[in-house]
Scaffold this active site. Structure first.
Site, short mmCIF file in Angstrom:
data_model
loop_
_atom_site.label_atom_id
_atom_site.label_comp_id
_atom_site.label_asym_id
_atom_site.label_seq_id
_atom_site.Cartn_x
_atom_site.Cartn_y
_atom_site.Cartn_z
NE ARG A 170 47.97 61.22 65.10
CZ ARG A 170 48.70 62.31 65.19
NH1 ARG A 170 48.12 63.49 65.33
NH2 ARG A 170 50.02 62.25 65.12
CB SER A 244 51.93 56.91 66.96
OG SER A 244 52.94 57.85 66.74
CD GLU A 340 47.71 57.53 65.80
OE1 GLU A 340 48.21 58.31 66.61
OE2 GLU A 340 48.14 57.37 64.66
N1 EPU Z 1 60.45 59.39 73.56
C1 EPU Z 1 61.28 58.60 74.30
N2 EPU Z 1 61.45 57.30 73.93
C2 EPU Z 1 60.83 56.78 72.83
C3 EPU Z 1 59.98 57.60 72.07
C4 EPU Z 1 59.81 58.90 72.46
O1 EPU Z 1 61.85 59.03 75.30
O2 EPU Z 1 61.04 55.61 72.55
C5 EPU Z 1 60.29 60.81 73.92
C6 EPU Z 1 60.99 61.68 72.86
O3 EPU Z 1 62.34 61.89 73.17
C7 EPU Z 1 60.20 62.95 72.92
C8 EPU Z 1 58.82 62.49 73.31
O4 EPU Z 1 58.95 61.18 73.86
O5 EPU Z 1 60.69 63.79 73.93
C9 EPU Z 1 57.87 62.49 72.13
O6 EPU Z 1 58.40 61.69 71.07
P1 EPU Z 1 58.30 62.16 69.53
O7 EPU Z 1 58.75 63.56 69.41
O8 EPU Z 1 58.99 61.15 68.70
O9 EPU Z 1 56.77 62.19 69.20
P2 EPU Z 1 55.58 61.22 69.67
O10 EPU Z 1 54.80 61.89 70.72
O11 EPU Z 1 56.12 59.88 69.97
C10 EPU Z 1 53.84 62.25 67.99
C11 EPU Z 1 52.83 61.71 67.01
C12 EPU Z 1 53.52 61.29 65.71
C13 EPU Z 1 54.17 62.54 65.12
C14 EPU Z 1 55.18 63.10 66.14
C15 EPU Z 1 55.74 64.41 65.68
C16 EPU Z 1 51.02 60.71 68.27
C17 EPU Z 1 50.39 59.45 68.78
N3 EPU Z 1 52.15 60.56 67.59
O12 EPU Z 1 54.74 61.17 68.31
O13 EPU Z 1 52.51 60.84 64.81
O14 EPU Z 1 54.83 62.24 63.91
O15 EPU Z 1 54.51 63.36 67.41
O16 EPU Z 1 54.75 65.40 65.74
O17 EPU Z 1 50.47 61.78 68.47
C18 EPU Z 1 51.35 58.88 64.11
O18 EPU Z 1 50.34 59.39 64.60
O19 EPU Z 1 51.32 57.76 63.55
C19 EPU Z 1 52.61 59.60 64.23
C20 EPU Z 1 53.77 59.07 63.81
#
Ligand code: EPU
Length: 344
Positions: A170, A244, A340
């Site tokens: 990012r 995010s 972010e």
């Molecule tokens: N999780 C929880 N509770 C929550 C949210 C997440 O337990 O409320 C757990 C999920 O179960 C999962 C882990 O945390 O095991 C990661 O969650 P998720 O797969 O939804 O991805 P993320 O890390 O929250 C990142 C990116 C997103 C991108 C997704 C998919 C960042 C800051 N965010 O989210 O990007 O779409 O992975 O690759 O890197 C963005 O940057 O705006 C964005 C949406």
């Protein structure tokens, strides 16, 4: 390059429709940029040329807390074309003002797949390299060839290669040395051939297992990514948000040994260089924030990493909520979360 500019200077423009959080703020002065000539006209303008600038794309990664005094350049450069069909890739050039998701869908329809994991990311093409957008195991830098930008000091058009953009998680040179200093006008994407699906990501593996489709094509991948995002992330057209709100913190093995010791179920990923990425959404969730609100700003009930506008929120409420989340995550895990989006 031959084109003329018919620059229009607008004053007192509401930015509410131009930021996906739907936060109220005015641009003191705004100029719409439809071509490189328009950018040069701004640079050459006796007053505007010297003014500090703020470059606005789709407004999907900003939190507006006040009126913007800097000159707002709203990038509306259109255009899309196949530049070259090579044996190892399709090269496609796109105007910075095109909507990112439209380009993902269009390249897929044209038979030039490769962007499907990045489907439904809000924002414009010009903003994609600024923060090296990424999702479901693919980052823009892996589909990036080069970009064209206009330098706001000299008015000169420059080409930046992938190395020159210094992409990180990012992150890019446009968030540092070049912030506010150059306007990205066109981006060239490199879509590798032969196409291969990128599936490793857990949510995608789950879809594959459930569907029984072992060997998905590009359209199938696109549909899965759209379905996953629609289930987890709010549509900015319905609920104001900026995706995010925090980055997933990257820490060293020593830094997180205690944390993982105390909370073994914490979601984390080992990175190639040996450091560890912690899931910020999991930590915020563990602190009990999911579905909570502070004033008219809230934490999305299906994804704790996403802050939302519950209706009529102002930027200060979003910032207050973000600080409260940062404090509780720091209190429990000793980790400082970094926003972010750009807070203005
Ligand atoms: N999780 C929880 N509770 C929550 C949210 C997440 O337990 O409320 C757990 C999920 O179960 C999962 C882990 O945390 O095991 C990661 O969650 P998720 O797969 O939804 O991805 P993320 O890390 O929250 C990142 C990116 C997103 C991108 C997704 C998919 C960042 C800051 N965010 O989210 O990007 O779409 O992975 O690759 O890197 C963005 O940057 O705006 C964005 C949406």
């Amino acid at each position: 390059m031959g084109e003329n500019s018919a620059m229009q200077i607008e004053t007192g423009v509401s930015l509410r429709p131009y930021n996906t959080f739907g936060l109220p703020a005015l641009a003191h002065t705004l100029v719409r940029v439809g071509s490189e000539a328009d950018v040069r006209a701004v640079v050459d303008h006796p007053q505007l040329g010297r003014a500090p600038k703020f470059i606005l794309g789709g407004g999907s990664n900003i939190v507006l807390t006040r009126d913007v005094q800097a000159l707002v350049l709203k990038v509306e450069i259109a255009g899309r074309r196949l530049v070259e069909e090579r044996s190892d890739a399709f090269l496609v050039e796109v105007g910075a003002g095109e909507r990112w998701h439209d380009i993902v869908a269009w390249t897929l329809e044209q038979g030039w797949p490769g962007l499907e994991n990045l489907a439904l990311i809000p924002g414009t093409v010009g903003a994609a390299p600024v923060q090296n957008i990424g999702a479901y195991g693919v980052e823009l830098q892996e589909r990036f060839e080069s970009l064209t930008a206009v330098d706001l000091m000299t008015g000169r058009t420059v080409t930046l290669t992938r190395e020159m953009c210094r992409f990180g998680y990012r992150d890019s040179v446009f968030k540092h040395e070049l912030a506010g200093k150059s306007v990205i006008t066109r981006v060239r994407l490199r879509l590798p051939r032969p196409w291969r699906p990128v599936i490793g990501y857990l949510d995608l593996e789950r879809r594959r297992a459930e569907s029984g489709i072992a060997d998905p094509g590009p359209r199938q991948m696109f549909d899965w990514v759209c379905a996953i995002r629609q289930a987890k992330l709010p549509d900015p057209a319905q609920v104001g948000n900026a995706g995010s709100f925090f980055k997933n913190p990257v820490v060293s093995d020593e830094e997180c040994r205690d944390i993982i010791g105390r909370d073994p179920e914490i979601v984390h990923y080992l990175l190639p260089d040996g450091s560890i990425k912690l899931a910020a959404g999991w930590m915020i969730d563990a602190c009990g924030w999911k579905g909570k609100s502070v004033g008219r700003a809230g934490v999305y009930d299906k994804q704790a990493l996403v802050l939302v506008n519950r209706g009529g929120a102002i930027g200060a409420e979003v910032v207050t909520l973000a600080r409260a989340i940062q404090e509780s995550v720091y209190g429990r895990f000793g980790i400082r979360l970094e926003p972010e989006p750009v807070v203005l």
